[in-house]
Write a protein that holds these residues in place. Structure first.
Motif, PDB file in Angstrom:
ATOM      1  N   ILE A 114       0.848  -1.188   0.000  1.00  0.00           N
ATOM      2  CA  ILE A 114       0.000   0.000   0.000  1.00  0.00           C
ATOM      3  C   ILE A 114       0.885   1.241   0.000  1.00  0.00           C
ATOM      4  O   ILE A 114       1.765   1.385   0.866  1.00  0.00           O
ATOM      5  CB  ILE A 114      -0.920   0.022   1.239  1.00  0.00           C
ATOM      6  CG1 ILE A 114      -1.716  -1.283   1.335  1.00  0.00           C
ATOM      7  CG2 ILE A 114      -1.851   1.221   1.194  1.00  0.00           C
ATOM      8  CD1 ILE A 114      -2.552  -1.399   2.597  1.00  0.00           C
ATOM      9  N   VAL A 128       1.242   2.792   5.594  1.00  0.00           N
ATOM     10  CA  VAL A 128       1.144   3.177   4.189  1.00  0.00           C
ATOM     11  C   VAL A 128       2.451   3.853   3.801  1.00  0.00           C
ATOM     12  O   VAL A 128       2.866   4.828   4.428  1.00  0.00           O
ATOM     13  CB  VAL A 128      -0.043   4.128   3.937  1.00  0.00           C
ATOM     14  CG1 VAL A 128      -0.083   4.561   2.476  1.00  0.00           C
ATOM     15  CG2 VAL A 128      -1.356   3.470   4.333  1.00  0.00           C
ATOM     16  N   CYS A 184      -5.275   5.537  -2.111  1.00  0.00           N
ATOM     17  CA  CYS A 184      -3.991   4.844  -2.053  1.00  0.00           C
ATOM     18  C   CYS A 184      -3.896   3.837  -3.199  1.00  0.00           C
ATOM     19  O   CYS A 184      -4.908   3.359  -3.717  1.00  0.00           O
ATOM     20  CB  CYS A 184      -3.831   4.114  -0.728  1.00  0.00           C
ATOM     21  SG  CYS A 184      -3.754   5.206   0.704  1.00  0.00           S
ATOM     22  N   ILE A 186      -2.552   0.089  -4.401  1.00  0.00           N
ATOM     23  CA  ILE A 186      -2.250  -1.215  -3.819  1.00  0.00           C
ATOM     24  C   ILE A 186      -1.739  -2.147  -4.920  1.00  0.00           C
ATOM     25  O   ILE A 186      -2.388  -2.312  -5.952  1.00  0.00           O
ATOM     26  CB  ILE A 186      -3.488  -1.840  -3.147  1.00  0.00           C
ATOM     27  CG1 ILE A 186      -3.977  -0.938  -2.015  1.00  0.00           C
ATOM     28  CG2 ILE A 186      -3.161  -3.238  -2.623  1.00  0.00           C
ATOM     29  CD1 ILE A 186      -5.222  -1.431  -1.327  1.00  0.00           C
TER      30      ILE A 186
END
Length: 246
Positions: A114, A128, A184, A186
Protein backbone atom coordinates in the motif's frame (compact mmCIF):
# COMPACT_ATOMS: atom_id res chain seq x y z
CA UNK A 1 -0.01 -34.10 21.71
CA UNK A 2 -2.13 -32.29 19.13
CA UNK A 3 -1.16 -29.69 16.51
CA UNK A 4 -2.75 -26.24 16.33
CA UNK A 5 -3.32 -24.22 13.15
CA UNK A 6 -3.64 -20.46 13.72
CA UNK A 7 -4.17 -17.51 11.40
CA UNK A 8 -2.74 -14.32 12.84
CA UNK A 9 -2.36 -10.61 12.10
CA UNK A 10 0.36 -8.37 13.47
CA UNK A 11 1.71 -4.83 13.38
CA UNK A 12 5.23 -5.28 12.04
CA UNK A 13 6.32 -1.80 13.14
CA UNK A 14 6.51 -3.06 16.72
CA UNK A 15 8.94 -5.92 16.00
CA UNK A 16 12.37 -6.71 14.58
CA UNK A 17 10.78 -9.05 12.04
CA UNK A 18 8.95 -12.36 12.30
CA UNK A 19 11.93 -14.66 12.91
CA UNK A 20 14.23 -14.64 15.94
CA UNK A 21 17.03 -12.10 15.66
CA UNK A 22 20.57 -12.08 17.01
CA UNK A 23 20.09 -8.52 18.23
CA UNK A 24 17.90 -8.52 21.32
CA UNK A 25 17.06 -4.80 21.50
CA UNK A 26 13.74 -5.35 19.67
CA UNK A 27 11.66 -8.50 20.07
CA UNK A 28 10.56 -10.59 17.07
CA UNK A 29 6.98 -11.71 16.44
CA UNK A 30 8.04 -15.30 17.05
CA UNK A 31 9.55 -14.51 20.44
CA UNK A 32 6.51 -12.51 21.54
CA UNK A 33 4.12 -15.36 20.69
CA UNK A 34 6.29 -18.01 22.31
CA UNK A 35 6.55 -15.98 25.53
CA UNK A 36 2.74 -15.82 25.63
CA UNK A 37 2.47 -19.56 24.95
CA UNK A 38 4.95 -20.44 27.68
CA UNK A 39 2.95 -18.40 30.17
CA UNK A 40 0.03 -20.70 29.27
CA UNK A 41 2.09 -23.85 29.81
CA UNK A 42 2.70 -24.43 26.08
CA UNK A 43 6.43 -24.86 25.43
CA UNK A 44 6.54 -25.77 21.75
CA UNK A 45 8.29 -23.53 19.18
CA UNK A 46 6.00 -22.07 16.52
CA UNK A 47 6.42 -22.73 12.79
CA UNK A 48 5.22 -20.14 10.28
CA UNK A 49 4.23 -20.03 6.61
CA UNK A 50 6.95 -17.46 5.97
CA UNK A 51 9.23 -14.90 7.55
CA UNK A 52 8.53 -11.21 7.19
CA UNK A 53 11.22 -8.53 7.49
CA UNK A 54 11.39 -5.77 10.08
CA UNK A 55 8.47 -3.38 9.64
CA UNK A 56 6.44 -5.71 7.41
CA UNK A 57 2.90 -6.44 8.60
CA UNK A 58 0.58 -9.43 8.22
CA UNK A 59 -3.15 -9.95 8.09
CA UNK A 60 -2.97 -13.61 7.07
CA UNK A 61 0.16 -15.21 8.51
CA UNK A 62 -0.21 -18.91 9.36
CA UNK A 63 1.52 -20.57 12.30
CA UNK A 64 1.40 -23.98 13.95
CA UNK A 65 2.46 -25.36 17.33
CA UNK A 66 1.77 -28.42 19.43
CA UNK A 67 -0.11 -28.56 22.72
CA UNK A 68 -0.90 -31.20 25.30
CA UNK A 69 -4.00 -33.28 24.66
CA UNK A 70 -5.56 -31.95 27.86
CA UNK A 71 -5.52 -28.29 26.77
CA UNK A 72 -8.88 -27.03 25.49
CA UNK A 73 -8.43 -25.40 22.08
CA UNK A 74 -11.50 -23.21 22.59
CA UNK A 75 -9.69 -21.34 25.37
CA UNK A 76 -6.38 -20.81 23.57
CA UNK A 77 -7.58 -18.07 21.20
CA UNK A 78 -9.11 -15.75 23.78
CA UNK A 79 -6.24 -16.18 26.23
CA UNK A 80 -3.59 -15.64 23.55
CA UNK A 81 -5.30 -12.49 22.29
CA UNK A 82 -5.40 -11.14 25.84
CA UNK A 83 -1.68 -11.76 26.25
CA UNK A 84 -0.65 -10.56 22.76
CA UNK A 85 -2.60 -7.29 22.78
CA UNK A 86 -2.16 -4.79 21.14
CA UNK A 87 0.25 -5.74 18.31
CA UNK A 88 -0.71 -9.35 17.51
CA UNK A 89 -4.18 -10.78 17.00
CA UNK A 90 -5.20 -14.43 16.55
CA UNK A 91 -7.98 -14.49 13.93
CA UNK A 92 -8.69 -18.23 13.72
CA UNK A 93 -7.44 -21.28 15.57
CA UNK A 94 -8.23 -24.99 15.33
CA UNK A 95 -6.72 -28.46 15.52
CA UNK A 96 -5.02 -29.79 12.40
CA UNK A 97 -3.23 -32.94 11.30
CA UNK A 98 0.10 -33.65 12.99
CA UNK A 99 1.77 -33.81 9.57
CA UNK A 100 0.77 -30.21 8.70
CA UNK A 101 3.72 -27.90 7.99
CA UNK A 102 2.77 -24.22 7.40
CA UNK A 103 5.77 -23.37 5.24
CA UNK A 104 6.21 -26.41 3.01
CA UNK A 105 2.52 -27.28 2.61
CA UNK A 106 1.62 -23.80 1.34
CA UNK A 107 0.75 -23.62 -2.37
CA UNK A 108 0.53 -19.84 -2.77
CA UNK A 109 1.32 -16.72 -0.80
CA UNK A 110 -0.11 -13.28 -1.40
CA UNK A 111 1.29 -9.87 -0.47
CA UNK A 112 -0.21 -6.40 -0.71
CA UNK A 113 1.83 -3.21 -0.91
CA UNK A 114 0.00 0.00 0.00
CA UNK A 115 1.49 3.33 -1.04
CA UNK A 116 0.64 6.92 -1.91
CA UNK A 117 2.50 9.97 -3.19
CA UNK A 118 2.49 12.26 -0.16
CA UNK A 119 2.41 12.28 3.63
CA UNK A 120 -0.76 13.76 5.10
CA UNK A 121 -1.86 11.53 7.97
CA UNK A 122 0.53 10.66 10.84
CA UNK A 123 -1.85 7.97 12.09
CA UNK A 124 -1.30 5.75 9.06
CA UNK A 125 2.38 6.53 8.43
CA UNK A 126 3.49 3.14 9.82
CA UNK A 127 1.12 1.29 7.51
CA UNK A 128 1.14 3.18 4.19
CA UNK A 129 4.38 3.90 2.34
CA UNK A 130 5.06 7.22 0.60
CA UNK A 131 6.66 6.62 -2.79
CA UNK A 132 7.33 8.62 -5.93
CA UNK A 133 5.85 6.98 -9.01
CA UNK A 134 4.58 7.59 -12.54
CA UNK A 135 1.36 6.38 -14.12
CA UNK A 136 -0.34 3.22 -12.92
CA UNK A 137 -0.32 1.98 -16.52
CA UNK A 138 3.49 2.05 -16.54
CA UNK A 139 3.65 0.31 -13.16
CA UNK A 140 1.36 -2.45 -14.45
CA UNK A 141 3.48 -2.76 -17.59
CA UNK A 142 6.53 -3.49 -15.45
CA UNK A 143 4.64 -5.82 -13.10
CA UNK A 144 3.55 -7.92 -16.07
CA UNK A 145 7.19 -8.84 -16.69
CA UNK A 146 7.36 -10.73 -13.39
CA UNK A 147 4.40 -13.02 -14.09
CA UNK A 148 5.53 -16.57 -14.80
CA UNK A 149 8.43 -18.71 -13.64
CA UNK A 150 11.78 -16.94 -13.22
CA UNK A 151 15.02 -17.18 -11.30
CA UNK A 152 14.96 -14.28 -8.84
CA UNK A 153 18.61 -14.45 -7.74
CA UNK A 154 19.00 -10.77 -8.69
CA UNK A 155 15.78 -9.81 -6.87
CA UNK A 156 16.66 -10.88 -3.33
CA UNK A 157 18.72 -9.90 -0.35
CA UNK A 158 21.33 -12.22 1.05
CA UNK A 159 20.08 -14.56 3.75
CA UNK A 160 17.39 -16.47 1.86
CA UNK A 161 17.81 -20.02 3.16
CA UNK A 162 16.31 -21.74 0.12
CA UNK A 163 17.51 -24.50 -2.18
CA UNK A 164 16.52 -22.62 -5.35
CA UNK A 165 15.81 -19.03 -6.35
CA UNK A 166 13.22 -20.05 -8.93
CA UNK A 167 9.71 -18.82 -8.11
CA UNK A 168 6.50 -18.60 -10.11
CA UNK A 169 4.45 -15.40 -9.96
CA UNK A 170 0.75 -15.99 -10.66
CA UNK A 171 -0.67 -12.49 -10.13
CA UNK A 172 0.87 -9.02 -10.24
CA UNK A 173 -1.61 -6.17 -10.39
CA UNK A 174 -2.16 -2.61 -9.19
CA UNK A 175 -5.43 -0.99 -8.17
CA UNK A 176 -6.69 1.90 -6.03
CA UNK A 177 -8.43 1.84 -2.68
CA UNK A 178 -9.46 4.62 -0.31
CA UNK A 179 -7.97 4.44 3.19
CA UNK A 180 -9.06 7.01 5.78
CA UNK A 181 -10.45 9.17 2.95
CA UNK A 182 -7.14 9.03 1.09
CA UNK A 183 -6.76 7.43 -2.32
CA UNK A 184 -3.99 4.84 -2.05
CA UNK A 185 -2.43 2.48 -4.57
CA UNK A 186 -2.25 -1.22 -3.82
CA UNK A 187 -0.03 -3.74 -5.58
CA UNK A 188 -1.02 -7.37 -5.09
CA UNK A 189 1.47 -10.16 -5.78
CA UNK A 190 0.74 -13.87 -5.53
CA UNK A 191 3.30 -16.62 -6.03
CA UNK A 192 4.28 -20.09 -4.91
CA UNK A 193 6.87 -18.42 -2.70
CA UNK A 194 9.08 -15.37 -2.26
CA UNK A 195 12.73 -14.84 -1.41
CA UNK A 196 13.99 -12.38 1.19
CA UNK A 197 12.98 -8.81 0.16
CA UNK A 198 11.95 -10.09 -3.30
CA UNK A 199 8.56 -8.37 -3.18
CA UNK A 200 10.04 -5.02 -2.17
CA UNK A 201 12.72 -5.20 -4.86
CA UNK A 202 10.22 -6.14 -7.58
CA UNK A 203 7.92 -3.28 -6.63
CA UNK A 204 10.86 -0.92 -6.39
CA UNK A 205 11.91 -1.79 -9.93
CA UNK A 206 8.34 -1.31 -11.21
CA UNK A 207 8.10 2.13 -9.59
CA UNK A 208 11.55 3.08 -10.89
CA UNK A 209 10.41 2.20 -14.42
CA UNK A 210 7.28 4.32 -13.99
CA UNK A 211 9.54 7.27 -13.01
CA UNK A 212 11.67 6.77 -16.12
CA UNK A 213 14.78 5.71 -14.18
CA UNK A 214 15.17 2.26 -15.74
CA UNK A 215 13.81 0.53 -18.84
CA UNK A 216 11.79 -2.63 -19.31
CA UNK A 217 14.83 -4.14 -21.01
CA UNK A 218 16.91 -3.53 -17.89
CA UNK A 219 14.30 -5.24 -15.71
CA UNK A 220 14.33 -8.21 -18.09
CA UNK A 221 18.13 -8.38 -17.93
CA UNK A 222 17.89 -8.52 -14.16
CA UNK A 223 15.24 -11.23 -14.39
CA UNK A 224 17.62 -13.17 -16.64
CA UNK A 225 20.37 -12.74 -14.01
CA UNK A 226 22.58 -10.89 -16.47
CA UNK A 227 22.73 -7.39 -14.99
CA UNK A 228 21.85 -5.67 -11.72
CA UNK A 229 19.78 -2.70 -12.87
CA UNK A 230 17.89 -1.98 -9.64
CA UNK A 231 18.82 -2.81 -6.04
CA UNK A 232 16.83 -0.53 -3.69
CA UNK A 233 13.80 -2.16 -2.02
CA UNK A 234 10.78 0.02 -1.27
CA UNK A 235 9.95 0.86 2.33
CA UNK A 236 8.76 -2.07 4.46
CA UNK A 237 5.94 -0.23 6.22
CA UNK A 238 3.49 -0.56 3.32
CA UNK A 239 3.92 -4.32 2.89
CA UNK A 240 1.49 -6.97 4.20
CA UNK A 241 1.44 -10.75 4.06
CA UNK A 242 -2.27 -11.16 3.42
CA UNK A 243 -2.90 -14.67 2.21
CA UNK A 244 -1.50 -18.19 2.44
CA UNK A 245 -3.33 -20.81 0.39
CA UNK A 246 -3.06 -24.57 1.01
Amino acid sequence: MKKIFAKIAYDGSAFSGFARQRQKDIMSVTERIEIALRSMGINDEIISAGRTDKGVHATGQIISFCVDEKIQISKIKSLLNYKLYPYIFVKNIYETDMSFQPRFDARYRGYRYIFCDNFSNPFISKYVSVEKYGSKELIQEALNLFVGKHCFSYFKKQGSDTKTDIREIYKATIYQHKIFSKNCNIIYLQANGFLRSQVRLMIGAALAYSRGEITLEEILLQLDCKKHSYSKPVSANGLYLVRVIY
